[in-house]
Design an enzyme around this catalytic site. Structure first.
Site, PDB file in Angstrom:
ATOM      1  N   HIS A  22     -27.308 -26.782 -35.943  1.00 17.34           N
ATOM      2  CA  HIS A  22     -28.102 -27.767 -36.669  1.00 17.34           C
ATOM      3  C   HIS A  22     -29.376 -28.090 -35.895  1.00 17.34           C
ATOM      4  CE1 HIS A  22     -29.048 -32.102 -37.520  1.00 17.34           C
ATOM      5  NE2 HIS A  22     -29.289 -31.499 -38.661  1.00 17.34           N
ATOM      6  N   ASP A  30     -45.055 -12.168 -41.302  1.00 19.90           N
ATOM      7  CA  ASP A  30     -45.609 -10.950 -41.892  1.00 19.90           C
ATOM      8  C   ASP A  30     -45.713  -9.826 -40.862  1.00 19.90           C
ATOM      9  OD1 ASP A  30     -48.148 -11.183 -40.468  1.00 19.90           O
ATOM     10  OD2 ASP A  30     -48.798 -12.629 -41.969  1.00 19.90           O
ATOM     11  N   TYR A 130     -51.219 -14.301 -43.294  1.00 20.18           N
ATOM     12  CA  TYR A 130     -50.785 -15.703 -43.260  1.00 20.18           C
ATOM     13  C   TYR A 130     -49.477 -15.926 -44.027  1.00 20.18           C
ATOM     14  CZ  TYR A 130     -55.667 -15.898 -41.927  1.00 20.18           C
ATOM     15  OH  TYR A 130     -56.886 -15.655 -41.320  1.00 20.18           O
ATOM     16  N   ASN A 132     -46.269 -16.499 -43.363  1.00 22.31           N
ATOM     17  CA  ASN A 132     -45.359 -16.886 -42.290  1.00 22.31           C
ATOM     18  C   ASN A 132     -44.732 -18.235 -42.630  1.00 22.31           C
ATOM     19  OD1 ASN A 132     -46.428 -14.673 -40.586  1.00 22.31           O
ATOM     20  ND2 ASN A 132     -48.243 -15.960 -40.533  1.00 22.31           N
TER      21      ASN A 132
END
Length: 158
Positions: A22, A30, A130, A132
């Site tokens: 947790h 990418d 971008y 990600n």
């Protein structure tokens, strides 16, 4: 192959997701991301686009509901609120699995810094820039007393 599991969930990826606790985070990035440099644990899924991998991971990973923000995406350069089509797809995918959670943009070094401390990083072959995202693992709550798993008695009563 296993019943009910997306085949993108490789043995190494399933082991990693199960081993996370947790609050641990996992990044899915990418093909251009500097994964080798930033990963504490690197899982390669070359040849696969990010959104199907994100969908597969979210099919088994609970998202943390103990914190206000648990899903983070990279931004287009320093443009915090700009959404490329891949960001819209990522947000839509997250909304299907976690409809009450927001995907929070993190600019440049804030995103990179968080990835470097993540439990693991999944490097996809996604060609779009971008693309990600970071997911923070939550918990699976126990079922109400007196309920059992569909296939019989569950010794852990989850």
């Amino acid at each position: 192959m296993l019943k009910g599991l997306d085949p993108l969930l490789s043995p190494e990826l399933l082991l990693t997701l199960r081993a996370m606790g947790h609050g641990d985070e996992i990044a899915i990035v990418d093909g251009n991301y500097p994964g080798v440099e930033h990963a504490r644990r690197l899982i390669r899924l070359d040849g696969h686009h990010l959104v199907p991998v994100l969908n597969a991971v979210l099919s088994v990973l609970p998202i943390d509901d103990f914190v206000a923000e648990a899903i983070f995406r990279s931004t287009v350069k320093a443009e915090r609120d700009k959404l490329d089509p891949v960001h819209e797809e990522m947000i839509d995918c997250c909304a299907r699995h976690e409809p009450h959670r927001q995907v929070v943009p993190l600019v440049g070094q804030d995103f990179y810094g968080r990835v470097k401390t993540a439990h693991a990083l999944i490097q996809t072959g996604e060609p779009r820039l971008y693309a990600n995202i970071i997911l923070r693992k939550g918990v699976i709550y126990p079922k109400e007393p007196g309920t059992h798993a569909a296939a019989g008695v569950d010794p852990f009563v989850y």
